[in-house]
Design an enzyme around this catalytic site. Sequence first.
Site, PDB file in Angstrom:
ATOM      1  N   HIS A  47       0.814  -1.205   0.000  1.00 22.07           N
ATOM      2  CA  HIS A  47       0.000   0.000   0.000  1.00 22.07           C
ATOM      3  C   HIS A  47       0.855   1.264   0.000  1.00 22.07           C
ATOM      4  O   HIS A  47       0.484   2.269  -0.599  1.00 22.07           O
ATOM      5  CB  HIS A  47      -0.915  -0.007   1.238  1.00 22.07           C
ATOM      6  CG  HIS A  47      -1.979   1.048   1.209  1.00 22.07           C
ATOM      7  ND1 HIS A  47      -3.146   0.921   0.483  1.00 22.07           N
ATOM      8  CD2 HIS A  47      -2.053   2.254   1.821  1.00 22.07           C
ATOM      9  CE1 HIS A  47      -3.888   1.997   0.658  1.00 22.07           C
ATOM     10  NE2 HIS A  47      -3.254   2.817   1.465  1.00 22.07           N
ATOM     11  N   HIS A  93     -10.438   2.362  -0.085  1.00 18.01           N
ATOM     12  CA  HIS A  93     -10.587   1.888   1.288  1.00 18.01           C
ATOM     13  C   HIS A  93     -11.374   0.584   1.218  1.00 18.01           C
ATOM     14  O   HIS A  93     -12.402   0.417   1.877  1.00 18.01           O
ATOM     15  CB  HIS A  93     -11.280   2.933   2.166  1.00 18.01           C
ATOM     16  CG  HIS A  93     -10.507   3.228   3.419  1.00 18.01           C
ATOM     17  ND1 HIS A  93     -11.084   3.438   4.645  1.00 18.01           N
ATOM     18  CD2 HIS A  93      -9.174   3.315   3.637  1.00 18.01           C
ATOM     19  CE1 HIS A  93     -10.156   3.672   5.551  1.00 18.01           C
ATOM     20  NE2 HIS A  93      -8.981   3.598   4.961  1.00 18.01           N
TER      21      HIS A  93
END
Length: 731
Positions: A47, A93
């Site tokens: 990420h 998300h």
Amino acid sequence: MNEPALTPELIASHGLKPDEYQRILKLIGRAPSFTELGIFSAMWNEHCSYKSSRLHLRGLPTKAPWVIQGPGENAGVIDIGDGEACVFKMESHNHPSFIEPYQGAATGVGGILRDVFTMGARPIACLNALRFGAPEHPKTRHLVAGVVAGIGGYGNSFGVPTVGGQVGFHTRYDGNILVNAMAVGLARSDAIFYAKATGVGNPIVYLGSKTGRDGIHGASMASAAFEADAEEKRPTVQVGDPFAEKLLLEACLELMQTGAVIAIQDMGAAGLTSSAVEMGAKGNLGIELDLDALPCREERMSAYEMMLSESQERMLMVLDPARAEIAKAVFVKWGLDFAIVGKTTDNLRFVVKHGGEVKADLPIKELGDEAPLYDRPWVETPKQAVIEARDVRPPVGHDVALLRLLATPDLCSKRWVWEQYDHLILGNSVQQPGGDAAVVRVGDGPKGLAFTTDVTPRYCEADPVEGGKQAVAEAWRNLTASGARPLALTDNLNFGNPEKPEAMGQLVGCIRGIGEACAALDFPVVSGNVSLYNETQGRGILPTPTIGGVGLVKDVAQAASIGFKQADEVIMLIGATQGWLGQSLYLRDICGLERGAPPPVDLDAERRNGDFVRELIAFGEVSAVHDIADGGLGVALAEMALAGNLGARITVLPQGEAHGVLFGEDQARYIITATTANSLRIAKAAGQAGVPLVAMGVTGGTALTLPDCEPLPLPRLREAHEHWLPSFMGD
């Protein structure tokens, strides 16, 4: 606190593979402390480090004369004239929203808003792109309800309009939904704030809400596939407070006016760790933190917990020491924490102290620069066969097929979703959701900005290169159809496990297609996000490279919309029609066949046809414009009739099999309407420009009539279009 022994199991639980741990040992010349292990875990996960995608992202076009800041900062920045800049970005998300849909989606909105106002911009709009599992899956309804409520709850409370987005359903998202959030803001082009720290000995200041234990390992969790343990990861989901974020926004923007801010960074993924490291590394400076000064809302938090917490509504700044007291007064006024937690140094070390002990002492540049970079093995997706319309037998009449398509989960009205969002707050929303692109006035006008989010995952699955091109072209068309000049895009590349060559091949192919389309359309990428490991128990999502496009409208009074405006206007089709049924919703939802090559994207035709349509809008020649996408010509006509509450009679169609012409998803096409006089001029101009044009019929009446079909009354079309989603959600 007694720190645990660094066993292979503990190292693996931090998302670090054995060779990566050996890389750490070689880099620092010793075993890391527990806190240092957590720091490496945060900085080297997928990420934050982009270790599987960096190599391929380098080929994307990122520059143009109007680009002020491309990828590498909190958000991208483009010049929109008059000394003004548009700041925007999109991020995912996904994993948090599957685990805890309300807070996962809410904090996704909060995080992307901070990315924008960290740059010195006031947010003016939010958008989103949502993908859920099959409607019949037992979790889908719960996830839809929670995500939509979370987006609305945060955006509405913060006070920014949510003006557009996408919602889609497919069984491949059953175990891994997608929540992509986009935010847009306005700033002065000469007052953009960056994360690059400068000056030795300058104070590092913690701003905003207190630090808690929520969100620890959030970035690492977002960089791993789900097994059967998704519910156990609930503590890694952050908890948001939109009212605290509103205070943080106002305090930050006020503080920026004082000249006290040297650098600023949102505490997003990996929290204090990534924000501090990035600020120091970008400025070629060291950072020293004293966690004893960190405002915490929970007792006895360890250095490890403080460094990895992803508590929301927090910022880190480097301040001019001469203005530190001025800065503190601003935050005290807004009731927010302000604490000097460290300083910049000249030794290029990242030092973390707590309780009188050094908990971490690492080379700051290498934390980012020496992160693993993988050229992972990948295989090209096999080409699927072209499906000819003549080889597909229509199972039902065209009128029945149209009604059924309008009632499908993907094509039905999403009013149930967007009516839960405040899309009018701030008073500058020119077009409500439901059209091709949202349009928001800039200040008092006349100019405005147009926004859209687009991707067709089934195309990307069948042919990643064409799918990547189509996602960009679709965004470009939607902006064009509103009358906007497309300027730049942000992307959110959602894919499965990059360690699987097939999934990695999808990523590589889509990036290639995106790059080709961006170059051909002068539509650079200025920001974005990569979200990998979107799979559960070995089953990956459809490749979903979401594109968020931004365009400039010179005068919002001239912006185009999709609804038919008045009777007796000529309806014209712009662009060539082959009747392409491969990967179409007609083939999937009416014929029960999810297969075939997707429609090819002719970028020259996209450019030519789009420039022509935009010119017609600018000169006021057309009254309604709609790009043709999912569901083809028939669905686009129905959407225009419903949006304008005005019927139409179609008497002429392009040559070809009728079901292919009506429901094929050929690209580079638009429907326009104009007065008879204007239509004659348009037809002549199209011929001169080499743009295919067919006059198909006229507007008027209370039904949509297609060739060889019974008239479809507007109430019947509306019932089909509006019924499914409220019924599914139990409303």
